[in-house]
Design an enzyme around this catalytic site. Structure first.
Site, PDB file in Angstrom:
ATOM      1  N   TRP A  11       0.828  -1.205   0.000  1.00 28.32           N
ATOM      2  CA  TRP A  11       0.000   0.000   0.000  1.00 28.32           C
ATOM      3  C   TRP A  11       0.860   1.251   0.000  1.00 28.32           C
ATOM      4  O   TRP A  11       0.566   2.214  -0.705  1.00 28.32           O
ATOM      5  CB  TRP A  11      -0.938  -0.025   1.202  1.00 28.32           C
ATOM      6  CG  TRP A  11      -2.005   1.030   1.181  1.00 28.32           C
ATOM      7  CD1 TRP A  11      -2.223   1.983   2.128  1.00 28.32           C
ATOM      8  CD2 TRP A  11      -3.004   1.252   0.175  1.00 28.32           C
ATOM      9  NE1 TRP A  11      -3.291   2.780   1.773  1.00 28.32           N
ATOM     10  CE2 TRP A  11      -3.794   2.359   0.585  1.00 28.32           C
ATOM     11  CE3 TRP A  11      -3.308   0.615  -1.031  1.00 28.32           C
ATOM     12  CZ2 TRP A  11      -4.855   2.838  -0.181  1.00 28.32           C
ATOM     13  CZ3 TRP A  11      -4.370   1.100  -1.787  1.00 28.32           C
ATOM     14  CH2 TRP A  11      -5.129   2.192  -1.357  1.00 28.32           C
ATOM     15  N   LYS A 102      -5.404   0.680   8.642  1.00 26.69           N
ATOM     16  CA  LYS A 102      -6.680   0.456   9.315  1.00 26.69           C
ATOM     17  C   LYS A 102      -6.463  -0.511  10.463  1.00 26.69           C
ATOM     18  O   LYS A 102      -6.000  -1.633  10.239  1.00 26.69           O
ATOM     19  CB  LYS A 102      -7.707  -0.109   8.322  1.00 26.69           C
ATOM     20  CG  LYS A 102      -7.932   0.801   7.112  1.00 26.69           C
ATOM     21  CD  LYS A 102      -8.616   0.082   5.981  1.00 26.69           C
ATOM     22  CE  LYS A 102      -8.742   0.992   4.751  1.00 26.69           C
ATOM     23  NZ  LYS A 102      -9.350   0.301   3.599  1.00 26.69           N
ATOM     24  N   GLY A 131     -11.033   3.575   3.057  1.00 32.94           N
ATOM     25  CA  GLY A 131     -12.080   3.308   2.077  1.00 32.94           C
ATOM     26  C   GLY A 131     -11.690   2.206   1.112  1.00 32.94           C
ATOM     27  O   GLY A 131     -10.569   1.685   1.143  1.00 32.94           O
ATOM     28  N   LYS A 186     -13.959  -3.605   9.470  1.00 35.05           N
ATOM     29  CA  LYS A 186     -14.305  -4.319   8.236  1.00 35.05           C
ATOM     30  C   LYS A 186     -13.299  -5.432   7.970  1.00 35.05           C
ATOM     31  O   LYS A 186     -13.614  -6.435   7.319  1.00 35.05           O
ATOM     32  CB  LYS A 186     -14.423  -3.347   7.058  1.00 35.05           C
ATOM     33  CG  LYS A 186     -13.154  -2.586   6.695  1.00 35.05           C
ATOM     34  CD  LYS A 186     -12.383  -3.261   5.586  1.00 35.05           C
ATOM     35  CE  LYS A 186     -11.084  -2.536   5.309  1.00 35.05           C
ATOM     36  NZ  LYS A 186     -10.280  -3.207   4.260  1.00 35.05           N
ATOM     37  N   ASP A 238     -16.933  -0.622   2.044  1.00 33.31           N
ATOM     38  CA  ASP A 238     -15.654  -1.289   1.775  1.00 33.31           C
ATOM     39  C   ASP A 238     -15.809  -2.814   1.778  1.00 33.31           C
ATOM     40  O   ASP A 238     -14.817  -3.540   1.659  1.00 33.31           O
ATOM     41  CB  ASP A 238     -14.632  -0.879   2.850  1.00 33.31           C
ATOM     42  CG  ASP A 238     -13.195  -0.963   2.369  1.00 33.31           C
ATOM     43  OD1 ASP A 238     -12.956  -1.605   1.329  1.00 33.31           O
ATOM     44  OD2 ASP A 238     -12.304  -0.422   3.043  1.00 33.31           O
ATOM     45  N   SER A 248      -8.038  -9.449  -1.195  1.00 30.08           N
ATOM     46  CA  SER A 248      -8.173  -9.098   0.217  1.00 30.08           C
ATOM     47  C   SER A 248      -7.357 -10.037   1.102  1.00 30.08           C
ATOM     48  O   SER A 248      -7.621 -11.243   1.157  1.00 30.08           O
ATOM     49  CB  SER A 248      -9.645  -9.150   0.632  1.00 30.08           C
ATOM     50  OG  SER A 248      -9.770  -9.071   2.042  1.00 30.08           O
ATOM     51  N   ASN A 250      -7.342 -10.102   4.388  1.00 30.26           N
ATOM     52  CA  ASN A 250      -8.147 -10.583   5.507  1.00 30.26           C
ATOM     53  C   ASN A 250      -9.082 -11.709   5.063  1.00 30.26           C
ATOM     54  O   ASN A 250      -9.211 -12.727   5.755  1.00 30.26           O
ATOM     55  CB  ASN A 250      -8.944  -9.429   6.115  1.00 30.26           C
ATOM     56  CG  ASN A 250      -8.031  -8.444   6.818  1.00 30.26           C
ATOM     57  OD1 ASN A 250      -7.567  -8.688   7.927  1.00 30.26           O
ATOM     58  ND2 ASN A 250      -7.751  -7.325   6.164  1.00 30.26           N
ATOM     59  N   GLU A 268      -4.607  -7.327   8.994  1.00 32.78           N
ATOM     60  CA  GLU A 268      -4.786  -6.475  10.165  1.00 32.78           C
ATOM     61  C   GLU A 268      -5.957  -6.910  11.042  1.00 32.78           C
ATOM     62  O   GLU A 268      -5.987  -6.651  12.240  1.00 32.78           O
ATOM     63  CB  GLU A 268      -4.994  -5.016   9.728  1.00 32.78           C
ATOM     64  CG  GLU A 268      -3.770  -4.345   9.113  1.00 32.78           C
ATOM     65  CD  GLU A 268      -2.774  -3.849  10.157  1.00 32.78           C
ATOM     66  OE1 GLU A 268      -2.868  -4.266  11.332  1.00 32.78           O
ATOM     67  OE2 GLU A 268      -1.908  -3.038   9.794  1.00 32.78           O
TER      68      GLU A 268
END
Length: 321
Positions: A11, A102, A131, A186, A238, A248, A250, A268
């Protein structure tokens, strides 16, 4: 605008690439010896982006801080406090900080802006950028919408307007508590979504989305934020990128767990689940989905048992699920 991006993982490297793309003067910082930095230093590219010559790379943290008027931080949420202890040793006069990660700190239950303020960053100069969106989609030219939020409406608007482009449309956040809690939570829902995928129960993502956003709304309200933030871009908005996307981390962590496999990249939501449970207990808020994820991680509960407990809960009025 002179921008330094502290952290050059997937990121962080994208944020440097994006800020250069929209015309900012960008410096990318990473730690010497860390694979993510060493690869960029040697090849000026990674699995996600290629750095143009205009982006300067450095392993000198003081140089990176000195360069920028806007400092973007993109590291592990759990490492933020320790990292900021290094950053605040330098002259931060007129510096703005944007936190692009996040999470909720474990075990303190503190939001990331709270950590920044406690470690010496001026409250009026710290913002978050959250977001939906995956790097793989952005670099392919697929647009999305994101949120900037802070304690300072003027700062929120200035940053959102400065970062906007045809690739990312920014909205002005107006609930820093809800924005941070929703963005962190999320990821926990993403873990459950991955478990459902791994057990061929993807159809249950509908109830997960409904119930998940509701329990996050309850916690946000108890913390002093707006419960409606849980239904905005920071959380429910999101879900597509977190609960459904193959990119993703997660979701993938949860899928691998359900299959009895290991996922070795940062997710995370793993640490965030415990932090949210502590917050929920402190506030007297019921968060059954988050609690099951935390118990599963701590006690190695079989995914089938964890899901069975969730869906065997006694019937309630739908609104209060």
């Amino acid at each position: 605008m002179k921008v330094s991006v502290l952290g050059c993982g997937r990121w962080g490297s994208f944020l440097a690439w994006y800020n250069d793309k929209i015309g900012n003067d960008v410096m990318s910082w990473g730690m010497e010896g860390e694979p993510s930095y060493d690869v960029l230093k040697k090849t000026r590219k990674n699995d996600y982006v290629t750095f143009p010559d205009s982006i300067r790379l450095t392993a000198d943290l003081e140089e990176a801080v000195r360069h920028a008027e806007t400092i973007i931080i993109s590291i592990s949420a759990q490492g933020l406090r320790g990292f900021l202890k290094r950053v605040v040793k330098f002259d931060l006069t007129s510096k703005t900080f944007v936190l692009c990660m996040k999470g909720i700190e474990e075990p303190s239950g503190k939001r990331l802006t709270q950590i920044a303020i406690e470690e010496g960053i001026d409250k009026s100069s710290v913002a978050v950028w959250v977001g939906p969106g995956h790097i793989q989609s952005f670099v392919a030219g697929i647009p999305n919408c994101m949120v900037v939020d802070s304690y300072n409406a003027e700062l929120t608007k200035r940053l959102a307007d400065s970062f906007k482009s045809d690739l990312i449309r920014f909205y002005y956040g107006n609930d820093i508590i809800g924005t941070e809690v929703g963005a962190a939570a999320k990821n926990v829902m993403g873990i459950v979504a991955g478990m459902l995928d791994g057990m061929n129960l993807s159809e249950l993502k509908g109830p997960l989305m409904s119930r998940g956003s509701r329990e996050v709304a309850r916690l946000t309200k108890a913390l002093g934020g707006s419960e409606f933030s849980a239904y905005g871009l920071c959380h429910l908005g999101d879900y597509e990128t977190t609960l459904f996307s193959k990119f993703s981390h997660n979701r993938m962590w949860g899928e691998k767990y359900a299959k009895g496999e290991k996922f070795d990249k940062l997710a995370e939501g793993v640490a965030t689940a415990g932090a949210l449970c502590a917050l929920a207990e402190k506030c007297g808020v019921d968060m059954p989905i988050t609690r099951e994820v935390y118990d599963m991680i701590c006690h190695n509960t079989p995914p089938k048992d964890a899901l069975a407990r969730l869906f065997d809960r006694e019937a309630k009025e739908e609104f209060y699920l």
